[in-house]
Enzyme design. Structure first.
Site, PDB file in Angstrom:
ATOM      1  N   HIS A   1      -9.877   0.904   4.752  1.00 14.68           N
ATOM      2  CA  HIS A   1      -8.574   1.082   5.405  1.00 14.68           C
ATOM      3  C   HIS A   1      -8.749   2.035   6.587  1.00 14.68           C
ATOM      4  O   HIS A   1      -9.569   2.961   6.528  1.00 14.68           O
ATOM      5  CB  HIS A   1      -7.556   1.638   4.398  1.00 14.68           C
ATOM      6  CG  HIS A   1      -6.161   1.653   4.955  1.00 14.68           C
ATOM      7  ND1 HIS A   1      -5.714   2.670   5.767  1.00 14.68           N
ATOM      8  CD2 HIS A   1      -5.139   0.766   4.851  1.00 14.68           C
ATOM      9  CE1 HIS A   1      -4.457   2.405   6.123  1.00 14.68           C
ATOM     10  NE2 HIS A   1      -4.085   1.256   5.577  1.00 14.68           N
TER      11      HIS A   1
ATOM     12  N   GLY B   1       2.584  -1.173   4.423  1.00 12.08           N
ATOM     13  CA  GLY B   1       2.638   0.236   4.059  1.00 12.08           C
ATOM     14  C   GLY B   1       4.083   0.692   3.917  1.00 12.08           C
ATOM     15  O   GLY B   1       4.717   0.502   2.876  1.00 12.08           O
ATOM     16  N   GLY B   2       4.632   1.269   4.975  1.00 11.61           N
ATOM     17  CA  GLY B   2       5.961   1.881   4.961  1.00 11.61           C
ATOM     18  C   GLY B   2       7.041   1.030   4.293  1.00 11.61           C
ATOM     19  O   GLY B   2       7.772   1.527   3.421  1.00 11.61           O
TER      20      GLY B   2
ATOM     21  N   ASN C   1       0.857  -1.187   0.000  1.00 13.15           N
ATOM     22  CA  ASN C   1       0.000   0.000   0.000  1.00 13.15           C
ATOM     23  C   ASN C   1       0.894   1.238   0.000  1.00 13.15           C
ATOM     24  O   ASN C   1       1.427   1.615   1.035  1.00 13.15           O
ATOM     25  CB  ASN C   1      -0.905  -0.030   1.244  1.00 13.15           C
ATOM     26  CG  ASN C   1      -1.825   1.171   1.309  1.00 13.15           C
ATOM     27  OD1 ASN C   1      -1.940   1.929   0.337  1.00 13.15           O
ATOM     28  ND2 ASN C   1      -2.489   1.359   2.443  1.00 13.15           N
ATOM     29  N   TRP C   2       1.048   1.833  -1.182  1.00 11.04           N
ATOM     30  CA  TRP C   2       1.959   2.986  -1.300  1.00 11.04           C
ATOM     31  C   TRP C   2       1.328   4.281  -0.775  1.00 11.04           C
ATOM     32  O   TRP C   2       2.015   5.307  -0.687  1.00 11.04           O
ATOM     33  CB  TRP C   2       2.375   3.174  -2.773  1.00 11.04           C
ATOM     34  CG  TRP C   2       3.310   2.119  -3.283  1.00 11.04           C
ATOM     35  CD1 TRP C   2       3.920   1.125  -2.553  1.00 11.04           C
ATOM     36  CD2 TRP C   2       3.773   1.953  -4.635  1.00 11.04           C
ATOM     37  NE1 TRP C   2       4.714   0.346  -3.362  1.00 11.04           N
ATOM     38  CE2 TRP C   2       4.654   0.841  -4.644  1.00 11.04           C
ATOM     39  CE3 TRP C   2       3.535   2.624  -5.830  1.00 11.04           C
ATOM     40  CZ2 TRP C   2       5.286   0.406  -5.815  1.00 11.04           C
ATOM     41  CZ3 TRP C   2       4.173   2.188  -6.993  1.00 11.04           C
ATOM     42  CH2 TRP C   2       5.034   1.086  -6.977  1.00 11.04           C
ATOM     43  N   LYS C   3       0.056   4.252  -0.490  1.00 14.67           N
ATOM     44  CA  LYS C   3      -0.665   5.424   0.052  1.00 14.67           C
ATOM     45  C   LYS C   3      -0.425   6.669  -0.813  1.00 14.67           C
ATOM     46  O   LYS C   3      -0.268   6.562  -2.017  1.00 14.67           O
ATOM     47  CB  LYS C   3      -0.264   5.671   1.509  1.00 14.67           C
ATOM     48  CG  LYS C   3      -0.360   4.409   2.369  1.00 14.67           C
ATOM     49  CD  LYS C   3      -0.276   4.701   3.829  1.00 14.67           C
ATOM     50  CE  LYS C   3      -0.218   3.391   4.604  1.00 14.67           C
ATOM     51  NZ  LYS C   3      -0.356   3.552   6.018  1.00 14.67           N
TER      52      LYS C   3
ATOM     53  N   GLY D   1       1.917   2.183  10.729  1.00 17.63           N
ATOM     54  CA  GLY D   1       2.887   3.263  10.585  1.00 17.63           C
ATOM     55  C   GLY D   1       3.570   3.677  11.877  1.00 17.63           C
ATOM     56  O   GLY D   1       4.182   4.741  11.943  1.00 17.63           O
TER      57      GLY D   1
ATOM     58  N   GLU E   1      -5.841  -5.115  10.680  1.00 21.01           N
ATOM     59  CA  GLU E   1      -4.837  -4.076  10.901  1.00 21.01           C
ATOM     60  C   GLU E   1      -5.186  -3.279  12.157  1.00 21.01           C
ATOM     61  O   GLU E   1      -6.043  -2.380  12.108  1.00 21.01           O
ATOM     62  CB  GLU E   1      -4.806  -3.107   9.717  1.00 21.01           C
ATOM     63  CG  GLU E   1      -4.499  -3.755   8.397  1.00 21.01           C
ATOM     64  CD  GLU E   1      -3.905  -2.736   7.430  1.00 21.01           C
ATOM     65  OE1 GLU E   1      -2.738  -2.906   7.070  1.00 21.01           O
ATOM     66  OE2 GLU E   1      -4.600  -1.770   7.065  1.00 21.01           O
TER      67      GLU E   1
ATOM     68  N   GLU F   1      -7.187   4.504   7.561  1.00 24.14           N
ATOM     69  CA  GLU F   1      -7.069   5.940   7.240  1.00 24.14           C
ATOM     70  C   GLU F   1      -8.347   6.458   6.577  1.00 24.14           C
ATOM     71  O   GLU F   1      -8.713   7.621   6.740  1.00 24.14           O
ATOM     72  CB  GLU F   1      -5.820   6.178   6.371  1.00 24.14           C
ATOM     73  CG  GLU F   1      -4.553   6.071   7.211  1.00 24.14           C
ATOM     74  CD  GLU F   1      -3.370   5.434   6.525  1.00 24.14           C
ATOM     75  OE1 GLU F   1      -3.321   5.415   5.290  1.00 24.14           O
ATOM     76  OE2 GLU F   1      -2.478   4.931   7.244  1.00 24.14           O
TER      77      GLU F   1
ATOM     78  N   SER G   1       2.867  -2.279  10.536  1.00 32.47           N
ATOM     79  CA  SER G   1       4.319  -2.265  10.752  1.00 32.47           C
ATOM     80  C   SER G   1       4.999  -3.598  10.424  1.00 32.47           C
ATOM     81  O   SER G   1       5.959  -3.989  11.097  1.00 32.47           O
ATOM     82  CB  SER G   1       4.640  -1.802  12.178  1.00 32.47           C
ATOM     83  OG  SER G   1       4.202  -0.470  12.355  1.00 32.47           O
TER      84      SER G   1
HETATM   85  C1  PEP Z   1      -1.122  -0.004   5.959  1.00 34.87           C
HETATM   86  O1  PEP Z   1      -1.078   1.087   5.431  1.00 34.87           O
HETATM   87  O2  PEP Z   1      -2.074  -0.736   5.740  1.00 34.87           O
HETATM   88  C2  PEP Z   1      -0.034  -0.402   6.854  1.00 34.87           C
HETATM   89  C3  PEP Z   1      -0.106  -1.550   7.445  1.00 34.87           C
HETATM   90  O3  PEP Z   1       1.023   0.484   6.995  1.00 34.87           O
HETATM   91  P1  PEP Z   1       2.424   0.165   7.746  1.00 34.87           P
HETATM   92  O4  PEP Z   1       2.953  -1.119   7.188  1.00 34.87           O
HETATM   93  O5  PEP Z   1       3.293   1.335   7.447  1.00 34.87           O
HETATM   94  O6  PEP Z   1       2.115   0.019   9.208  1.00 34.87           O
END
Ligand code: PEP
Length: 260
Positions: free
Chosen positions: A103, A244-245, A11-13, A184, A178, A105, A223
């Protein structure tokens, strides 16, 4: 479930620009050709770059079975006067076959409620997308030991109106657990909590479907990185990860993909 492939989603957001994302996908494709991970891989770029990323995959002759494309978000309306929105069918023009719905966010920054998420899930499955529904508790809910209650509410409200669409084909829906406080932050849920919650989600899905067991994939997100992926992915009922990250670093992401 064991004979199904793991799904690792990036997930590049709202990160990067054309230049950096082209470099990221080119680097990732180069590593992918070398390492040949066995999992299914999904890239969720910012929507405006879907075509750019699709063209890179085509250029490098990567089949959409090896690396799929998906939308980070879709509109809860089919089409019409909804300025700024993106319909699920529009994303299909760029070979998207996955859509992310609910999600954290979207829920917490953009105030998407259970009703909107339920509409999106139905529209997405109806249009033929493999639909990834995200669920997870906030830190306040976790501290109050409300995790299971929250997740059951999120699952039921998002899925009950669409059960008819995936009852006979469980691959149409995927759940991503999640914990909001793990996204994040560098904090992951404990292995015991992930094991417990994934088993709870698996059993809840069977109840929602009114059957004994099911083959719905459940991803963990929050994470995940190259160092913790292997332990998380070895847990029962963990069928992949939403990243994500760490997905913004091609080396870390390929290491996650090859840690299965
Ligand atoms: C996400 O955006 O779904 C996510 C899990 O981000 P991260 O891996 O950065 O926690």
């Amino acid at each position: 479930m064991n004979n199904q492939k793991y799904l690792i989603a990036a997930n590049w957001k709202q990160n990067g620009d054309a230049k950096t994302l082209i470099r990221l996908i080119n680097d990732f494709i180069r590593l992918h050709k070398k390492v040949k991970p066995v999992c299914d891989i999904l890239i969720l770029p910012p929507a405006i770059y879907l075509e750019t990323i699709l063209n890179r995959l085509k250029h490098h002759k990567i089949s959409r079975k090896r690396i799929s494309l998906g939308a980070q978000n879709i509109s809860s309306y089919e089409n019409g006067a909804y300025t700024g929105e993106l319909s699920v069918d529009m994303t299909k023009d760029y070979n998207c076959n996955y859509a992310l719905v609910g999600h954290s966010e979207r829920r917490h920054v953009f105030n998407e409620d259970d009703k909107i998420i339920s509409k999106k899930v139905r529209l997405s499955i109806e249009s033929g997308m493999q639909t990834i529904l995200c669920v997870g508790e906030t830190i306040i809910e976790y501290d109050k030991k409300l995790t299971k209650k929250v997740i059951l509410r999120q699952l039921k409200s998002a899925l009950v109106k669409s059960v008819d669409l995936f009852k006979s084909d469980h691959s149409k829906i995927i759940i991503a657990y999640e914990p909001v406080w793990a996204i994040g932050t560098g904090k992951t849920a404990s292995l015991d909590d992930i094991r417990d919650i994934h088993s709870y989600i698996h059993n809840s899905l069977s109840k929602i479907l009114g059957i004994k067991t099911n083959n719905i994939k459940i991803l963990y997100g929050g994470s995940v990185n190259d160092l913790n992926a292997s332990l998380i992915l070895s847990l029962p009922n963990v069928n992949g990860a939403l990243v994500g990250g760490a997905s913004l670093n091609s080396k870390k992401f390929i290491d996650i993909c090859s840690s299965i």
